[in-house]
Write an enzyme that holds these catalytic residues in place. Structure first.
Site, PDB file in Angstrom:
ATOM      1  N   CYS A   1     138.417 -20.573 -86.871  1.00  0.00           N
ATOM      2  CA  CYS A   1     139.698 -21.177 -87.246  1.00  0.00           C
ATOM      3  C   CYS A   1     139.529 -22.649 -87.594  1.00  0.00           C
ATOM      4  O   CYS A   1     140.095 -23.148 -88.570  1.00  0.00           O
ATOM      5  CB  CYS A   1     140.715 -21.010 -86.125  1.00  0.00           C
ATOM      6  SG  CYS A   1     142.338 -21.726 -86.486  1.00  0.00           S
TER       7      CYS A   1
ATOM      8  N   CYS B   1     145.281 -17.484 -80.084  1.00  0.00           N
ATOM      9  CA  CYS B   1     146.675 -17.703 -80.492  1.00  0.00           C
ATOM     10  C   CYS B   1     147.400 -16.407 -80.823  1.00  0.00           C
ATOM     11  O   CYS B   1     148.577 -16.252 -80.502  1.00  0.00           O
ATOM     12  CB  CYS B   1     146.732 -18.660 -81.675  1.00  0.00           C
ATOM     13  SG  CYS B   1     146.079 -17.989 -83.224  1.00  0.00           S
TER      14      CYS B   1
END
Length: 375
Positions: free
Chosen positions: A107, A204
């Protein structure tokens, strides 16, 4: 402008804001330092539950409130498609292979310091700042070094090791030289609404969800047998993707009359036979390795410290003390890492990250390991 005067150019900084205290204080510090600051919130995942509740909405509201308190403009950007294609699909593919990936590393590389950085440049920014606990050192020759954060309990260079000179020359880590209690104290002093907000943990897109239930939504489970290190069948597993090397909880073996009573740990996965191999006792030799092979190497400086072989320290998982290693380059982006002392629970799919003192050199993805008992 009068002759002889110099026009001062105010540098513009886009701050990637998550709705947490770290990015909030980063924006505050940059604003107080005189930068032209813009807050940007990234939405990478649609986490709306069955009741229509979405934590991303609450986080963006926190970003909006903080930016209004600080007095800076703010925007929201949607990277759900990019995240799904470049991070989440990789996550699923790795679990399908029986490995344990680290999506946060990808990410940072693909979303924060690529997509968000590009968006920051589109906004006329000179820099992209984040709330990471890491530091940068700019050298006289124009190169940048990635240094550990000053707070050893929060240092996040492990997750930033894939960044090379291009994004790092545009990066800023305003709180990297601070301790976490200092950051919260500043937030409280200036009355930021995120001052006491709990730190986010975990991946997340999983959040507070049950991991196995989440994974089962995307990958079909394939139950199979559990064997001990002697090849005896001692139970059944729910699917190899649900287990990671070194795992103790959730194996589901329970007490056995023919065992020592010590806890069982995941030692290996036999993908060909769909068998989970477990070892009894935290110090079982099957849990330890003498070396590993890694691929997908990237170095902050653009190249390894030495083209053939070099000594350094390494981490094989985030919260681990540095371990002495010898790194032998076996290809352009491949290497063998030999440990000074045997290491426990080396896990394919995770990252091995190299350090020279406070300097993060880079790292790669663990592909395989050499077991102690197979020497």
């Amino acid at each position: 402008m009068e002759r002889g005067t110099t026009k001062m150019t105010v540098k513009r900084v886009v701050v990637g804001m998550s709705g947490g205290v770290d990015s909030s204080v980063s924006a505050l510090l940059l604003k107080r330092a005189g930068y032209d600051v813009i807050g940007v919130f990234m939405k990478n995942w649609d986490d709306t539950d069955e009741f229509g509740h979405c934590t991303a909405t609450e986080d963006f509201e926190d970003v909006a409130h903080v930016c209004e308190q600080i007095g800076i403009p703010y925007y929201g950007v949607n990277f759900e498609r990019e995240y799904e294609q470049r991070v989440f699909q990789y996550f699923l593919e790795e679990y399908e292979r029986g490995r344990t990936p680290n999506p946060d590393v990808l990410c940072n590389k693909e979303i924060k310091f690529k997509e968000l950085l590009d968006r920051a440049l589109d906004l006329g920014a000179d820099y992209l700042a984040t709330g990471h606990y890491a530091q940068l050192r700019h050298n006289g020759d124009g190169t940048v070094e990635l240094l550990r954060g000053a707070d050893p309990n929060k240092d996040q260079t492990y997750f930033l090791h894939t960044l090379d000179q291009v994004p790092l020359k545009r990066a800023m880590f305003p709180i990297g030289g601070m301790q976490k209690p200092e950051v919260r104290a500043i937030a409280k002093e200036f009355g930021l609404s995120t001052a006491t907000k709990k730190d986010s943990t975990g991946i997340c897109f999983i959040g507070e969800k049950n991991f196995r239930q989440f994974l089962k939504t995307y990958l079909p489970a394939q139950p199979g047998m559990i064997e001990d290190t002697d090849g005896r069948v001692i139970g059944e597993h729910e699917g190899l993707m649900y287990y990671t090397i070194g795992q103790r909880r959730g194996i589901g073996i329970g007490g056995r009359n023919d065992s020592s009573g010590e806890a069982w740990y995941v030692a290996d996965k036999d993908l060909a036979r769909n068998v989970l191999i477990v070892a009894q006792g935290a110090d079982h030799p099957r849990l330890f390795s003498t070396s590993l092979r890694a691929s997908g190497l990237s170095f902050v400086d653009g190249k390894p410290p030495h083209p053939d072989e070099f000594r350094c320290t390494a981490k094989f998982r985030y919260r681990q003390d540095d371990q002495g290693v010898q790194v032998r380059m076996t290809g352009l982006d491949q290497c063998e890492v030999v440990f000074d002392t045997p290491q426990r629970a080396i896990t394919p799919g995770q990252s091995v990250v190299f350090y020279d003192g406070e300097i993060c050199l880079g790292g790669g993805i663990i592909e395989s390991r050499q077991l102690v008992e197979s020497n």
